[in-house]
Write a protein that holds these residues in place. Structure first.
Motif, PDB file in Angstrom:
ATOM      1  N   ASP A   1      -7.308   8.787  -7.001  1.00 61.22           N
ATOM      2  CA  ASP A   1      -6.452   8.182  -8.017  1.00 61.22           C
ATOM      3  C   ASP A   1      -5.777   6.892  -7.551  1.00 61.22           C
ATOM      4  O   ASP A   1      -5.059   6.253  -8.321  1.00 61.22           O
ATOM      5  CB  ASP A   1      -5.356   9.175  -8.441  1.00 61.22           C
ATOM      6  N   SER A   2      -6.010   6.505  -6.311  1.00 62.64           N
ATOM      7  CA  SER A   2      -5.392   5.291  -5.789  1.00 62.64           C
ATOM      8  C   SER A   2      -6.109   4.049  -6.317  1.00 62.64           C
ATOM      9  O   SER A   2      -7.304   4.085  -6.624  1.00 62.64           O
ATOM     10  CB  SER A   2      -5.445   5.309  -4.254  1.00 62.64           C
ATOM     11  N   SER A   3      -5.382   2.950  -6.374  1.00 70.04           N
ATOM     12  CA  SER A   3      -5.985   1.668  -6.757  1.00 70.04           C
ATOM     13  C   SER A   3      -6.408   0.872  -5.529  1.00 70.04           C
ATOM     14  O   SER A   3      -6.777  -0.307  -5.649  1.00 70.04           O
ATOM     15  CB  SER A   3      -5.003   0.848  -7.601  1.00 70.04           C
ATOM     16  N   ALA A   4      -6.385   1.493  -4.350  1.00 73.12           N
ATOM     17  CA  ALA A   4      -6.685   0.773  -3.103  1.00 73.12           C
ATOM     18  C   ALA A   4      -8.054   0.102  -3.137  1.00 73.12           C
ATOM     19  O   ALA A   4      -8.224  -0.999  -2.593  1.00 73.12           O
ATOM     20  CB  ALA A   4      -6.595   1.731  -1.915  1.00 73.12           C
ATOM     21  N   GLY A   5      -9.022   0.746  -3.764  1.00 71.55           N
ATOM     22  CA  GLY A   5     -10.367   0.187  -3.795  1.00 71.55           C
ATOM     23  C   GLY A   5     -10.486  -1.097  -4.590  1.00 71.55           C
ATOM     24  O   GLY A   5     -11.487  -1.822  -4.461  1.00 71.55           O
ATOM     25  N   GLN A   6      -9.495  -1.410  -5.424  1.00 75.99           N
ATOM     26  CA  GLN A   6      -9.519  -2.628  -6.233  1.00 75.99           C
ATOM     27  C   GLN A   6      -8.698  -3.767  -5.621  1.00 75.99           C
ATOM     28  O   GLN A   6      -8.697  -4.877  -6.154  1.00 75.99           O
ATOM     29  CB  GLN A   6      -8.978  -2.327  -7.633  1.00 75.99           C
ATOM     30  N   VAL A   7      -8.006  -3.471  -4.528  1.00 74.38           N
ATOM     31  CA  VAL A   7      -7.066  -4.444  -3.977  1.00 74.38           C
ATOM     32  C   VAL A   7      -7.751  -5.736  -3.555  1.00 74.38           C
ATOM     33  O   VAL A   7      -7.259  -6.840  -3.835  1.00 74.38           O
ATOM     34  CB  VAL A   7      -6.285  -3.825  -2.795  1.00 74.38           C
ATOM     35  N   LEU A   8      -8.886  -5.638  -2.879  1.00 71.02           N
ATOM     36  CA  LEU A   8      -9.548  -6.843  -2.383  1.00 71.02           C
ATOM     37  C   LEU A   8      -9.976  -7.762  -3.524  1.00 71.02           C
ATOM     38  O   LEU A   8      -9.879  -8.990  -3.408  1.00 71.02           O
ATOM     39  CB  LEU A   8     -10.748  -6.472  -1.512  1.00 71.02           C
ATOM     40  N   ASP A   9     -10.439  -7.181  -4.633  1.00 70.59           N
ATOM     41  CA  ASP A   9     -10.807  -7.997  -5.787  1.00 70.59           C
ATOM     42  C   ASP A   9      -9.595  -8.740  -6.336  1.00 70.59           C
ATOM     43  O   ASP A   9      -9.682  -9.927  -6.678  1.00 70.59           O
ATOM     44  CB  ASP A   9     -11.419  -7.127  -6.886  1.00 70.59           C
ATOM     45  N   VAL A  10      -8.468  -8.041  -6.415  1.00 70.49           N
ATOM     46  CA  VAL A  10      -7.257  -8.664  -6.941  1.00 70.49           C
ATOM     47  C   VAL A  10      -6.764  -9.756  -5.993  1.00 70.49           C
ATOM     48  O   VAL A  10      -6.388 -10.855  -6.424  1.00 70.49           O
ATOM     49  CB  VAL A  10      -6.171  -7.604  -7.181  1.00 70.49           C
ATOM     50  N   LEU A  11      -6.775  -9.474  -4.715  1.00 70.52           N
ATOM     51  CA  LEU A  11      -6.366 -10.491  -3.743  1.00 70.52           C
ATOM     52  C   LEU A  11      -7.253 -11.723  -3.849  1.00 70.52           C
ATOM     53  O   LEU A  11      -6.771 -12.860  -3.785  1.00 70.52           O
ATOM     54  CB  LEU A  11      -6.427  -9.923  -2.331  1.00 70.52           C
ATOM     55  N   GLY A  12      -8.549 -11.500  -4.011  1.00 68.26           N
ATOM     56  CA  GLY A  12      -9.471 -12.626  -4.147  1.00 68.26           C
ATOM     57  C   GLY A  12      -9.176 -13.460  -5.377  1.00 68.26           C
ATOM     58  O   GLY A  12      -9.214 -14.694  -5.326  1.00 68.26           O
ATOM     59  N   SER A  13      -8.873 -12.796  -6.491  1.00 61.49           N
ATOM     60  CA  SER A  13      -8.587 -13.522  -7.727  1.00 61.49           C
ATOM     61  C   SER A  13      -7.312 -14.342  -7.620  1.00 61.49           C
ATOM     62  O   SER A  13      -7.135 -15.328  -8.344  1.00 61.49           O
ATOM     63  CB  SER A  13      -8.470 -12.539  -8.897  1.00 61.49           C
ATOM     64  N   LEU A  14      -6.416 -13.938  -6.707  1.00 58.70           N
ATOM     65  CA  LEU A  14      -5.151 -14.643  -6.512  1.00 58.70           C
ATOM     66  C   LEU A  14      -5.210 -15.653  -5.371  1.00 58.70           C
ATOM     67  O   LEU A  14      -4.212 -16.320  -5.079  1.00 58.70           O
ATOM     68  CB  LEU A  14      -4.036 -13.628  -6.221  1.00 58.70           C
ATOM     69  N   GLY A  15      -6.361 -15.760  -4.714  1.00 54.51           N
ATOM     70  CA  GLY A  15      -6.479 -16.661  -3.574  1.00 54.51           C
ATOM     71  C   GLY A  15      -5.733 -16.174  -2.351  1.00 54.51           C
ATOM     72  O   GLY A  15      -5.342 -16.965  -1.492  1.00 54.51           O
ATOM     73  N   LEU A  16      -5.571 -14.856  -2.244  1.00 56.00           N
ATOM     74  CA  LEU A  16      -4.799 -14.273  -1.147  1.00 56.00           C
ATOM     75  C   LEU A  16      -5.646 -13.415  -0.207  1.00 56.00           C
ATOM     76  O   LEU A  16      -5.107 -12.771   0.687  1.00 56.00           O
ATOM     77  CB  LEU A  16      -3.665 -13.393  -1.712  1.00 56.00           C
ATOM     78  N   ALA A  17      -6.960 -13.411  -0.395  1.00 57.36           N
ATOM     79  CA  ALA A  17      -7.810 -12.524   0.403  1.00 57.36           C
ATOM     80  C   ALA A  17      -7.703 -12.802   1.890  1.00 57.36           C
ATOM     81  O   ALA A  17      -7.757 -11.879   2.718  1.00 57.36           O
ATOM     82  CB  ALA A  17      -9.268 -12.643  -0.051  1.00 57.36           C
ATOM     83  N   ASP A  18      -7.538 -14.077   2.254  1.00 56.51           N
ATOM     84  CA  ASP A  18      -7.471 -14.413   3.670  1.00 56.51           C
ATOM     85  C   ASP A  18      -6.101 -14.117   4.270  1.00 56.51           C
ATOM     86  O   ASP A  18      -5.895 -14.314   5.474  1.00 56.51           O
ATOM     87  CB  ASP A  18      -7.828 -15.876   3.898  1.00 56.51           C
ATOM     88  N   ARG A  19      -5.183 -13.647   3.456  1.00 59.00           N
ATOM     89  CA  ARG A  19      -3.842 -13.316   3.932  1.00 59.00           C
ATOM     90  C   ARG A  19      -3.760 -11.907   4.492  1.00 59.00           C
ATOM     91  O   ARG A  19      -2.759 -11.544   5.132  1.00 59.00           O
ATOM     92  CB  ARG A  19      -2.839 -13.430   2.783  1.00 59.00           C
ATOM     93  N   VAL A  20      -4.768 -11.086   4.260  1.00 56.72           N
ATOM     94  CA  VAL A  20      -4.699  -9.667   4.614  1.00 56.72           C
ATOM     95  C   VAL A  20      -5.907  -9.280   5.445  1.00 56.72           C
ATOM     96  O   VAL A  20      -7.055  -9.548   5.057  1.00 56.72           O
ATOM     97  CB  VAL A  20      -4.653  -8.777   3.347  1.00 56.72           C
ATOM     98  N   GLN A  21      -5.668  -8.642   6.569  1.00 58.97           N
ATOM     99  CA  GLN A  21      -6.754  -8.032   7.341  1.00 58.97           C
ATOM    100  C   GLN A  21      -6.758  -6.541   7.039  1.00 58.97           C
ATOM    101  O   GLN A  21      -5.773  -5.843   7.307  1.00 58.97           O
ATOM    102  CB  GLN A  21      -6.557  -8.265   8.840  1.00 58.97           C
ATOM    103  N   VAL A  22      -7.833  -6.066   6.461  1.00 61.67           N
ATOM    104  CA  VAL A  22      -7.919  -4.667   6.031  1.00 61.67           C
ATOM    105  C   VAL A  22      -8.619  -3.838   7.096  1.00 61.67           C
ATOM    106  O   VAL A  22      -9.679  -4.222   7.616  1.00 61.67           O
ATOM    107  CB  VAL A  22      -8.674  -4.555   4.688  1.00 61.67           C
ATOM    108  N   ILE A  23      -8.026  -2.700   7.416  1.00 56.90           N
ATOM    109  CA  ILE A  23      -8.621  -1.741   8.347  1.00 56.90           C
ATOM    110  C   ILE A  23      -8.946  -0.479   7.564  1.00 56.90           C
ATOM    111  O   ILE A  23      -8.055   0.180   7.015  1.00 56.90           O
ATOM    112  CB  ILE A  23      -7.668  -1.409   9.510  1.00 56.90           C
TER     113      ILE A  23
END
Length: 268
Positions: free
Chosen positions: A118-140
């Motif tokens: 039920d988490s939205s974690a799997g969509q986070v990278l798409d949202v970050l990308g749409s906001l131009g913030l993908a390079d701000r987060v290192q995901v483990i």
């Protein structure tokens, strides 16, 4: 702090049952307030883009403030030969030069093993990308019990850790030493109002009593909710540094450390 485009992009990550609709902007405000250099999130979701965006905003602010502070200090010293209250209140007002002696280049690591349906974690990278913030987060991609050895080299001390997972006690026991002893913040979601969480709070309080000066705790309750209704903020204080520039009576000491830091920051 955030515009309509941001609100629209992150809305898809909002899970009402997660209870983070107010927590996310509060965490962003904590970033603005404390200006952490290393941020760790355990449990991605609605809060992730708020943290990333706040860090990006602060980085821009610090860059602008640093240049303006150096210019005002150089100009003031050239004119008066000293620092005074006019220097303090001139824009950028109230800034402590010592904060700006090192570049502000924040690191943000987010940990999630994507195991909660039920988490939205799997969509986070798409949202970050749409906001131009993908390079701000290192995901483990790992759970909290596996991630310590996967953190980037040099990712310590941690200035702000946000844990939105059931493993709050494990995190406190196994990551506390990574928190900045000079005021690092550990923010834990939803420990109040249920027995296991209250037991964790009691444990942390006992640690605080056993080690005076180690930590400060405040619990914030959302009294209008039955679940997912609290934040616990723990501030590590075992190696806190004095930051007072004032003499008795609240008058600033414009000589000594303050003057040295101001001159260094201004490149004089």
């Amino acid at each position: 702090m955030f515009d309509a485009a941001f609100d629209a992009a992150v809305k898809r990550l909002l899970v009402p049952a997660a209870g983070t609709e107010v927590v996310a902007p509060l965490l962003a405000s904590l970033v603005q307030l404390t200006r952490p250099r290393r941020v760790l999130e355990v449990g991605m979701g609605y809060t992730t883009p708020y943290l990333a965006a706040a860090l990006a905003q602060v980085e821009d602010q610090v860059r602008t403030e640093s240049a303006a502070l150096a210019a005002k200090t150089a100009g003031h010293l050239a004119t008066t030969g000293a620092l005074d209250t006019d220097w303090v209140y001139a824009e950028p007002a109230l800034r402590a030069p010592g904060f700006y002696l090192e570049p502000y280049e924040p690191e943000f690591v987010a940990v999630d093993d994507l195991s909660i349906p039920d988490s939205s974690a799997g969509q986070v990278l798409d949202v970050l990308g749409s906001l131009g913030l993908a390079d701000r987060v290192q995901v483990i991609n790992a759970n909290v019990r596996e991630c310590r050895d996967l953190l980037p080299d040099g990712f310590a001390p941690i200035d702000l850790a946000w844990v939105d997972a059931w493993e709050c006690l494990y995190f406190f026991d196994h990551f506390w030493d990574l928190l900045n002893p000079d005021g690092g913040l550990l923010v834990l979601h939803y420990l109040m109002t249920y027995p296991e969480g209250e037991a964790v709070l009691d444990y942390i309080a006992k640690v605080g009593r056993a080690k005076p000066g180690e930590l400060e705790i405040v619990n914030l309750l959302e009294p209008h909710k039955v679940l997912q209704n609290s934040l616990t903020v723990i501030r590590r204080t075992s190696a806190g540094r004095a930051r007072s520039f004032a003499r008795p009576g609240g008058k600033l000491d414009f000589d000594g450390e303050l003057r040295r830091e101001a001159e260094t920051q201004a490149g004089r």
